[in-house]
Design an enzyme around this catalytic site. Sequence first.
Site, mmCIF file in Angstrom:
data_model
loop_
_atom_site.group_PDB
_atom_site.id
_atom_site.type_symbol
_atom_site.label_atom_id
_atom_site.label_comp_id
_atom_site.label_asym_id
_atom_site.label_seq_id
_atom_site.Cartn_x
_atom_site.Cartn_y
_atom_site.Cartn_z
ATOM 1 N N HIS A 19 0.794 -1.224 0.151
ATOM 2 C CA HIS A 19 -0.006 0.117 0.006
ATOM 3 C C HIS A 19 1.027 1.211 -0.217
ATOM 4 O O HIS A 19 0.626 2.209 -0.638
ATOM 5 C CB HIS A 19 -0.955 0.060 1.350
ATOM 6 C CG HIS A 19 -2.175 -0.978 1.390
ATOM 7 N ND1 HIS A 19 -2.021 -1.812 2.345
ATOM 8 C CD2 HIS A 19 -2.841 -1.730 0.495
ATOM 9 C CE1 HIS A 19 -2.888 -2.889 2.324
ATOM 10 N NE2 HIS A 19 -3.533 -2.387 1.081
ATOM 11 N N LYS A 43 -15.720 -7.249 3.921
ATOM 12 C CA LYS A 43 -14.672 -7.912 4.935
ATOM 13 C C LYS A 43 -14.962 -7.254 6.216
ATOM 14 O O LYS A 43 -14.787 -6.326 6.535
ATOM 15 C CB LYS A 43 -13.273 -7.508 4.369
ATOM 16 C CG LYS A 43 -13.021 -8.078 3.010
ATOM 17 C CD LYS A 43 -11.671 -7.617 2.462
ATOM 18 C CE LYS A 43 -11.245 -7.643 0.929
ATOM 19 N NZ LYS A 43 -10.029 -7.203 0.610
ATOM 20 N N ARG A 92 -1.810 -6.258 -8.410
ATOM 21 C CA ARG A 92 -0.718 -7.174 -8.258
ATOM 22 C C ARG A 92 -0.812 -8.189 -9.109
ATOM 23 O O ARG A 92 0.367 -8.225 -9.862
ATOM 24 C CB ARG A 92 -0.972 -7.663 -6.792
ATOM 25 C CG ARG A 92 -0.462 -6.926 -5.496
ATOM 26 C CD ARG A 92 -1.216 -7.294 -4.327
ATOM 27 N NE ARG A 92 -2.798 -7.333 -4.379
ATOM 28 C CZ ARG A 92 -3.280 -7.373 -3.114
ATOM 29 N NH1 ARG A 92 -3.090 -7.681 -2.061
ATOM 30 N NH2 ARG A 92 -4.669 -7.313 -3.575
ATOM 31 N N SER A 130 -2.623 -7.841 2.905
ATOM 32 C CA SER A 130 -2.851 -7.566 4.494
ATOM 33 C C SER A 130 -3.181 -8.919 4.852
ATOM 34 O O SER A 130 -2.705 -9.343 5.936
ATOM 35 C CB SER A 130 -3.934 -6.686 4.644
ATOM 36 O OG SER A 130 -3.853 -5.288 4.143
#
Length: 161
Positions: A19, A43, A92, A130
Amino acid sequence: MTNTKAVIPGSFDPITYGHIDIIERSADRFEEIHICVLKNSSKSGTFTVDERIELIKESVKHLTNVVVHQFSGLLVDFCDEIGAKTIIRGLRAVSDFEYELRLTSMNKKLNSDVETFYMMTSTNYSFISSSVVKEVAAYKANVSDFVPEHVAKALNKKFNK
Ligand code: ADP
């Protein structure tokens, strides 16, 4: 028409070097970067929104043009509220693509004035997420290659209490 404000939205649960890389590179290109921790994400979080915000603030304190917000509602409404027309997301792998395509298409439908820009991860960080970092931390392994020291400490505290 130019627009100098960009929004970087996400869960940041917690913030990682992946990030931070996207934030630093964006801060170099836009006058103002507004990080937005969305409170209504589907989430469920490991860290509370307030904890995440504290960790983000500490991580970006060297960047004078970055502000951190929390918002419960639609991202496009947040953009409207602060007068931003650009969203920045990191990419990514191919696996990110489908989710991001759906997200961007929906945001475009909700507000066609807001454009989403994608930034490729730096190769060093392509494998960092994460969730993977939390998994590693839960097994008490060293996460200092993936997150700053203060985040590593917070992870330790969270998982080893
Ligand atoms: P979300 O739950 O909205 O996907 P995240 O906190 O997981 O939020 O990620 C926020 C943004 O940061 C997303 O655009 C994500 O693709 C990007 N990101 C996360 N990790 C990395 C990384 N290692 N490299 C580049 N971008 C990343």
